[in-house]
Design a protein around this motif. Sequence first.
Motif, PDB file in Angstrom:
ATOM      1  N   VAL A   1      29.728  26.640  40.950  1.00  0.00           N
ATOM      2  CA  VAL A   1      28.587  27.295  41.758  1.00  0.00           C
ATOM      3  C   VAL A   1      29.388  28.110  42.695  1.00  0.00           C
ATOM      4  O   VAL A   1      28.979  29.261  43.157  1.00  0.00           O
ATOM      5  N   ASP A   2      30.505  27.549  43.688  1.00  0.00           N
ATOM      6  CA  ASP A   2      31.185  28.460  44.494  1.00  0.00           C
ATOM      7  C   ASP A   2      31.542  29.660  43.794  1.00  0.00           C
ATOM      8  O   ASP A   2      31.494  30.811  44.469  1.00  0.00           O
ATOM      9  N   THR A   3      32.271  29.545  42.950  1.00  0.00           N
ATOM     10  CA  THR A   3      32.923  30.686  42.178  1.00  0.00           C
ATOM     11  C   THR A   3      31.872  31.696  41.737  1.00  0.00           C
ATOM     12  O   THR A   3      32.066  33.068  41.791  1.00  0.00           O
ATOM     13  N   GLN A   4      30.834  31.161  41.185  1.00  0.00           N
ATOM     14  CA  GLN A   4      29.594  32.127  40.634  1.00  0.00           C
ATOM     15  C   GLN A   4      28.981  33.021  41.909  1.00  0.00           C
ATOM     16  O   GLN A   4      28.949  34.015  41.707  1.00  0.00           O
ATOM     17  N   ASN A   5      29.071  32.342  43.069  1.00  0.00           N
ATOM     18  CA  ASN A   5      28.671  32.740  44.307  1.00  0.00           C
ATOM     19  C   ASN A   5      29.357  34.077  44.660  1.00  0.00           C
ATOM     20  O   ASN A   5      28.858  35.093  45.183  1.00  0.00           O
ATOM     21  N   LEU A   6      30.693  33.658  44.693  1.00  0.00           N
ATOM     22  CA  LEU A   6      31.636  34.549  44.934  1.00  0.00           C
ATOM     23  C   LEU A   6      31.638  35.910  43.957  1.00  0.00           C
ATOM     24  O   LEU A   6      31.843  37.034  44.328  1.00  0.00           O
ATOM     25  N   ILE A   7      31.568  35.649  42.728  1.00  0.00           N
ATOM     26  CA  ILE A   7      31.471  36.762  41.708  1.00  0.00           C
ATOM     27  C   ILE A   7      30.218  37.430  42.192  1.00  0.00           C
ATOM     28  O   ILE A   7      30.286  38.865  41.815  1.00  0.00           O
ATOM     29  N   ARG A   8      29.017  36.947  42.026  1.00  0.00           N
ATOM     30  CA  ARG A   8      27.835  37.473  42.317  1.00  0.00           C
ATOM     31  C   ARG A   8      27.927  38.357  43.764  1.00  0.00           C
ATOM     32  O   ARG A   8      27.397  39.520  43.559  1.00  0.00           O
ATOM     33  N   LYS A   9      28.398  37.877  44.794  1.00  0.00           N
ATOM     34  CA  LYS A   9      28.440  38.425  46.147  1.00  0.00           C
ATOM     35  C   LYS A   9      29.288  39.715  46.043  1.00  0.00           C
ATOM     36  O   LYS A   9      29.100  40.977  46.472  1.00  0.00           O
ATOM     37  N   SER A  10      30.275  39.551  45.404  1.00  0.00           N
ATOM     38  CA  SER A  10      31.657  40.676  45.060  1.00  0.00           C
ATOM     39  C   SER A  10      31.066  41.615  44.269  1.00  0.00           C
ATOM     40  O   SER A  10      31.018  43.121  44.562  1.00  0.00           O
ATOM     41  N   HIS A  11      30.157  41.509  43.150  1.00  0.00           N
ATOM     42  CA  HIS A  11      29.385  42.713  42.314  1.00  0.00           C
ATOM     43  C   HIS A  11      28.384  43.127  43.157  1.00  0.00           C
ATOM     44  O   HIS A  11      28.305  44.481  43.025  1.00  0.00           O
ATOM     45  N   TYR A  12      27.678  42.521  43.935  1.00  0.00           N
ATOM     46  CA  TYR A  12      26.551  43.209  44.511  1.00  0.00           C
ATOM     47  C   TYR A  12      27.245  44.059  45.548  1.00  0.00           C
ATOM     48  O   TYR A  12      26.855  45.092  45.929  1.00  0.00           O
ATOM     49  N   ASP A  13      28.185  43.680  46.135  1.00  0.00           N
ATOM     50  CA  ASP A  13      29.108  44.329  47.414  1.00  0.00           C
ATOM     51  C   ASP A  13      29.571  45.755  46.616  1.00  0.00           C
ATOM     52  O   ASP A  13      29.407  46.725  47.293  1.00  0.00           O
TER      53      ASP A  13
ATOM     54  N   LYS B   1      51.804  56.502  33.829  1.00  0.00           N
ATOM     55  CA  LYS B   1      50.949  56.744  32.402  1.00  0.00           C
ATOM     56  C   LYS B   1      49.921  55.305  32.170  1.00  0.00           C
ATOM     57  O   LYS B   1      49.298  55.368  31.415  1.00  0.00           O
ATOM     58  N   SER B   2      50.400  54.502  33.232  1.00  0.00           N
ATOM     59  CA  SER B   2      49.618  53.320  32.966  1.00  0.00           C
ATOM     60  C   SER B   2      47.979  53.546  33.585  1.00  0.00           C
ATOM     61  O   SER B   2      47.905  54.419  34.485  1.00  0.00           O
ATOM     62  N   PHE B   3      47.090  52.661  32.862  1.00  0.00           N
ATOM     63  CA  PHE B   3      45.817  52.792  33.693  1.00  0.00           C
ATOM     64  C   PHE B   3      44.969  51.623  33.367  1.00  0.00           C
ATOM     65  O   PHE B   3      44.949  50.966  32.202  1.00  0.00           O
ATOM     66  N   LEU B   4      44.613  51.043  34.293  1.00  0.00           N
ATOM     67  CA  LEU B   4      43.947  49.637  34.119  1.00  0.00           C
ATOM     68  C   LEU B   4      42.395  49.774  34.528  1.00  0.00           C
ATOM     69  O   LEU B   4      42.065  50.272  35.457  1.00  0.00           O
ATOM     70  N   SER B   5      41.716  49.447  33.379  1.00  0.00           N
ATOM     71  CA  SER B   5      40.386  49.671  33.318  1.00  0.00           C
ATOM     72  C   SER B   5      39.608  48.659  34.186  1.00  0.00           C
ATOM     73  O   SER B   5      39.871  47.527  33.925  1.00  0.00           O
ATOM     74  N   LEU B   6      39.055  49.005  35.241  1.00  0.00           N
ATOM     75  CA  LEU B   6      38.269  48.098  36.168  1.00  0.00           C
ATOM     76  C   LEU B   6      37.136  47.503  35.469  1.00  0.00           C
ATOM     77  O   LEU B   6      36.753  46.304  35.700  1.00  0.00           O
ATOM     78  N   GLU B   7      36.422  48.306  34.560  1.00  0.00           N
ATOM     79  CA  GLU B   7      35.371  47.624  33.919  1.00  0.00           C
ATOM     80  C   GLU B   7      35.724  46.437  32.929  1.00  0.00           C
ATOM     81  O   GLU B   7      34.841  45.218  32.933  1.00  0.00           O
ATOM     82  N   VAL B   8      36.954  46.581  32.601  1.00  0.00           N
ATOM     83  CA  VAL B   8      37.426  45.239  31.677  1.00  0.00           C
ATOM     84  C   VAL B   8      37.490  44.083  32.724  1.00  0.00           C
ATOM     85  O   VAL B   8      36.883  42.832  32.120  1.00  0.00           O
ATOM     86  N   LEU B   9      37.952  44.276  33.720  1.00  0.00           N
ATOM     87  CA  LEU B   9      38.273  43.181  34.710  1.00  0.00           C
ATOM     88  C   LEU B   9      36.926  42.476  35.191  1.00  0.00           C
ATOM     89  O   LEU B   9      36.451  41.401  35.382  1.00  0.00           O
ATOM     90  N   TRP B  10      35.826  43.397  35.220  1.00  0.00           N
ATOM     91  CA  TRP B  10      34.456  42.960  35.598  1.00  0.00           C
ATOM     92  C   TRP B  10      33.665  42.558  34.558  1.00  0.00           C
ATOM     93  O   TRP B  10      33.135  41.314  34.540  1.00  0.00           O
ATOM     94  N   ARG B  11      34.138  42.731  33.418  1.00  0.00           N
ATOM     95  CA  ARG B  11      33.307  42.247  31.936  1.00  0.00           C
ATOM     96  C   ARG B  11      33.904  40.879  31.894  1.00  0.00           C
ATOM     97  O   ARG B  11      33.195  39.773  31.678  1.00  0.00           O
ATOM     98  N   ASN B  12      35.053  40.645  32.276  1.00  0.00           N
ATOM     99  CA  ASN B  12      35.736  39.093  32.140  1.00  0.00           C
ATOM    100  C   ASN B  12      35.291  38.356  33.305  1.00  0.00           C
ATOM    101  O   ASN B  12      35.125  37.217  32.998  1.00  0.00           O
ATOM    102  N   SER B  13      35.036  38.674  34.407  1.00  0.00           N
ATOM    103  CA  SER B  13      34.417  38.216  35.567  1.00  0.00           C
ATOM    104  C   SER B  13      32.977  37.691  35.144  1.00  0.00           C
ATOM    105  O   SER B  13      32.649  36.561  35.379  1.00  0.00           O
TER     106      SER B  13
END
Length: 269
Positions: A40-52, A19-31
Amino acid sequence: MVYLSSCGDKLAGDLSIEKSFLSLEVLWRNSVVCYHHTTVDTQNLIRKSHYDFIAAGFPFEIIDGDNFHFQQQFLTEILNEFHSRRILVISIIGPQNSDKSTLLSYMFGTLFGVREGRCTRGIYGSLVKINKLNQMIQNIFKKNLHDENADIDYIMLIDIEGLLSIEKGDKEYDRRLVLFCLAISHLVIVNMMGDINETLKDMLTLCADSLKQIGVNTTNQPIVHFVLNQKADPNIENHMEAIKKIIGDLKENKLAEVIDISLRTFHTL
């Protein structure tokens, strides 16, 4: 404290994996929110992850449907990575619960959410990479775009929230969604359950006229295909009279001056 603990245990006990549902878009919004307030390192990680994530063809949120918010700066940085690619933009619009996401997933093999009880909120995109060896697909696009040099690298599919929602009941919100799709798309699919109602006809006419007046559309004249979905008889020949009436109504509203409307742009399922 004991009371709170017992309540928490009860709530946890009521939850099940089924019955549970974790919304992935909410996780991306938070990131994305954290992106502008981290190292900067974390920014690069988030940007690369979203691009991939986008490059792999997974659906990504363009407009937050809960707040109608557009993360312009972040998405611009990500999508600029594709600036050298030729991208055909296809949008789908239609009433709520008309199976728009299902149709896109069936036609293009996308992963838009189609589980029972789930409705798209806001605007989502999904990149589909075109195989250069698939000459048939290339020829179809060249014919529809009237451009013999239109070698397409990707299709950007745009899936929007269902229009004419009883719960939301906001015509201005619906108008913005339609306006967005007509402004950015080479091809727009109008997916309808049965026939096109008067409200949607008026909305298409108003938005098309607005585009003509303000001149913000990225294509000269978006191709619009109408899909009359969930027909008991899918044979289009048996619906010609109804389709001709729809075309007549749309042309009467001068919609044909802005978008291409003809018998070849109507389909039944």
